[in-house]
Design a protein around this motif. Structure first.
Motif, mmCIF file in Angstrom:
data_model
loop_
_atom_site.group_PDB
_atom_site.id
_atom_site.type_symbol
_atom_site.label_atom_id
_atom_site.label_comp_id
_atom_site.label_asym_id
_atom_site.label_seq_id
_atom_site.Cartn_x
_atom_site.Cartn_y
_atom_site.Cartn_z
ATOM 1 N N GLY A 164 0.810 -1.212 0.000
ATOM 2 C CA GLY A 164 0.000 0.000 0.000
ATOM 3 C C GLY A 164 0.842 1.261 0.000
ATOM 4 N N SER A 165 0.167 2.377 0.107
ATOM 5 C CA SER A 165 0.818 3.691 0.120
ATOM 6 C C SER A 165 0.449 4.411 1.404
ATOM 7 C CB SER A 165 0.364 4.511 -1.088
ATOM 8 O OG SER A 165 0.949 5.789 -1.086
ATOM 9 N N SER A 166 1.460 4.869 2.138
ATOM 10 C CA SER A 166 1.206 5.507 3.429
ATOM 11 C C SER A 166 1.079 7.024 3.340
ATOM 12 C CB SER A 166 2.312 5.144 4.421
ATOM 13 O OG SER A 166 3.592 5.377 3.866
ATOM 14 N N ARG A 167 1.333 7.594 2.174
ATOM 15 C CA ARG A 167 1.237 9.049 2.019
ATOM 16 C C ARG A 167 0.868 9.352 0.574
ATOM 17 N NH1 ARG A 167 2.430 13.905 4.083
ATOM 18 N NH2 ARG A 167 3.695 15.421 2.957
ATOM 19 N N ASP A 168 -0.099 10.252 0.387
ATOM 20 C CA ASP A 168 -0.481 10.635 -0.961
ATOM 21 C C ASP A 168 0.641 11.434 -1.614
ATOM 22 O OD1 ASP A 168 -2.937 9.425 -0.684
ATOM 23 O OD2 ASP A 168 -3.959 11.269 -0.050
ATOM 24 N N PRO A 185 1.684 -7.111 3.687
ATOM 25 C CA PRO A 185 1.503 -7.243 2.236
ATOM 26 C C PRO A 185 0.041 -7.387 1.844
ATOM 27 C CG PRO A 185 2.486 -9.222 3.174
ATOM 28 C CD PRO A 185 2.508 -8.190 4.240
ATOM 29 N N GLU A 186 -0.422 -6.484 0.986
ATOM 30 C CA GLU A 186 -1.804 -6.525 0.497
ATOM 31 C C GLU A 186 -1.961 -7.508 -0.650
ATOM 32 O OE1 GLU A 186 -2.525 -2.499 -0.665
ATOM 33 O OE2 GLU A 186 -3.449 -1.985 1.248
ATOM 34 N N ASP A 187 -0.913 -7.615 -1.447
ATOM 35 C CA ASP A 187 -1.025 -8.410 -2.665
ATOM 36 C C ASP A 187 0.354 -8.846 -3.100
ATOM 37 O OD1 ASP A 187 -2.179 -9.634 -4.815
ATOM 38 O OD2 ASP A 187 -2.448 -7.808 -5.995
ATOM 39 N N THR A 188 0.444 -9.977 -3.768
ATOM 40 C CA THR A 188 1.692 -10.453 -4.352
ATOM 41 C C THR A 188 1.442 -10.795 -5.808
ATOM 42 O OG1 THR A 188 2.493 -11.354 -2.244
ATOM 43 C CG2 THR A 188 3.514 -12.183 -4.258
ATOM 44 N N LEU A 189 2.274 -10.229 -6.680
ATOM 45 C CA LEU A 189 2.142 -10.457 -8.108
ATOM 46 C C LEU A 189 3.378 -11.180 -8.626
ATOM 47 C CD1 LEU A 189 0.767 -6.980 -9.287
ATOM 48 C CD2 LEU A 189 -0.531 -9.072 -8.904
ATOM 49 N N LEU A 190 3.173 -12.240 -9.400
ATOM 50 C CA LEU A 190 4.269 -12.947 -10.049
ATOM 51 C C LEU A 190 4.467 -12.356 -11.440
ATOM 52 C CD1 LEU A 190 3.615 -16.678 -9.071
ATOM 53 C CD2 LEU A 190 5.317 -15.107 -8.111
ATOM 54 N N VAL A 191 5.683 -11.947 -11.716
ATOM 55 C CA VAL A 191 6.004 -11.339 -13.003
ATOM 56 C C VAL A 191 6.973 -12.262 -13.727
ATOM 57 C CG1 VAL A 191 6.940 -9.305 -14.159
ATOM 58 C CG2 VAL A 191 5.680 -9.046 -12.022
#
Length: 393
Positions: A164-168, A185-191
């Motif tokens: 996520g992002s803690s500051r705009d 961790p909100e999400d994990t993406l395999l690239v």
């Protein structure tokens, strides 16, 4: 290769509207589609054939930069140039270090062509770095970037964990620290090899390889902000006598109030409805191009430019404007003014990554003779707007 290729099947318009600056996204593709940009042999050649100064070339392990003395030595006693020690380099890479080479777009023609193409779309500064690893040990710790990132996975597979992002809209130079992610961790993406990953600015992430060896290119796009706009406005006001006055620090309160009112009125007078458009125009018109040297053209001779000469436009953020039959071009800190058919030649050159003089003449048609086009091409080369590649003998 261009942005349309990278984000397909999504259109460029949908990418800029729905994804750019808003959310992470993966765009799958054929496993070998980025090999033409940079493969292991090309990377080895870059390391072997160029002198690299730290930290442009560096090694990193688990968030820490490895001291360059561990794998490089001074080339001479008088200069900053250093030489890679192969045995020490291999040992560090075997022990889990990640290899980082910045600004490969300055060294690899195909990567440079891609960077120019992206810069012409985004109208922002684009830099391409290479990252290579031979183990699953992380090269960097959990972090965020102050620019948008487009990742091209060339070989191997990487797992990207997002927090996520803690500051705009975080910035490196900021009034508040941005040192902790907002959550786990909100999400994990395999690239996978051939995939494109987009990561907007400010997203906390952690990366590790799951299939090694791994090689990827990271395209960093640094976008201008309101802070940049106001910084430009402050410089634009340097011609104002009101703004150049000393602040009446030791005057009475009434005098300081009059001074403040004068400054406020002068700023508001300059801050007009078209100020933002002027800022964007000036930013584009003063953006530097990537240098392209051709020593055959030190003494410009029109007949050094043959029908097979390869022409490449070097100023992707140049801003052409046509008013009353005349075209002005803002680029490299200058404004050029052209009449027809020069404006037609410019539009053709700026619409294609590369083309030959013969192709340019065909596109212009009867609007200009070949000798006129050849002479104009040389003028653009001398100005730094165009590269002219002489054909091999």
């Amino acid at each position: 290769m261009d942005l349309a290729t990278l984000v397909a099947p999504m259109s460029i318009e949908d990418f800029l509207t729905d994804t750019w600056g808003q959310r992470t996204a993966v765009f799958p593709g054929p496993f070998n589609r980025f090999v033409e940009l940079l493969d292991w042999r090309k990377l080895s050649s870059l390391l072997s054939e160029h002198r690299h100064v730290h930290p442009r070339f560096r090694l990193s392990r688990e968030g820490s930069v490895i001291p360059r003395e561990a794998y490089m030595r001074q080339a001479s006693q008088t200069g900053p140039s250093e030489i890679i020690e192969p045995v020490q380099l291999y040992r560090q890479l075997q022990d889990g270090a990640m290899l980082v080479l910045d600004s490969v777009d300055d060294m690899v023609p195909n990567v440079r062509e891609l960077a120019l193409s992206l810069e012409s779309v985004f109208r922002e500064t684009v830099v391409v770095n290479a990252y290579a690893g031979w183990s699953e040990i992380e090269g960097f710790d959990l972090h965020w970037d102050d620019h948008d990132v487009i990742v091209l996975q060339v070989f191997g597979q990487k797992a990207w964990g997002f927090y996520g992002s803690s500051r705009d809209w975080p910035m490196r130079k900021d009034v508040e620290p941005n040192t902790e992610p907002p959550c786990g961790p909100e999400d994990t993406l395999l690239v996978n090899a051939g995939d494109v990953l987009y990561v907007p600015r400010g997203q906390w992430h952690r990366v590790h390889a799951t299939k090694t060896p791994s090689l990827h290119l990271t395209i960093g796009v640094t976008r201008r902000t309101g802070y940049d706009f106001l910084s430009w406005l402050a410089e634009d006001l340097l011609d104002s006598p009101v703004l150049r006055q000393d602040i009446p620090r030791h005057a009475d309160k009434e005098e300081r109030s009059r001074y403040f009112a004068g400054v406020r009125d002068e700023v508001l007078r300059r801050l007009t409805a078209d100020s933002l458009e002027r800022f964007l125009y000036v930013s584009d018109a003063t953006a530097t191009s990537r240098a392209h040297i051709n020593l055959d053209l030190v003494r410009p001779d029109p007949y050094h430019v043959t029908a097979e000469s390869l022409l490449e436009w070097l100023a992707p953020r140049a801003v052409p404007r046509t008013v009353e039959g005349r075209t002005t071009l803002g680029a490299l800190g200058r404004v050029w003014t052209f009449a027809e058919p020069a404006s037609v030649i410019l539009r053709v050159l700026m619409s294609r990554p590369t083309l030959t003089l013969q192709q340019l003449c065909s596109a212009v048609g009867s609007l200009a003779k070949e000798d006129q086009i050849r002479a104009f091409v040389l003028e653009l080369h001398v100005a730094g707007l165009l590269s002219v590649g002489t054909p091999a003998p």
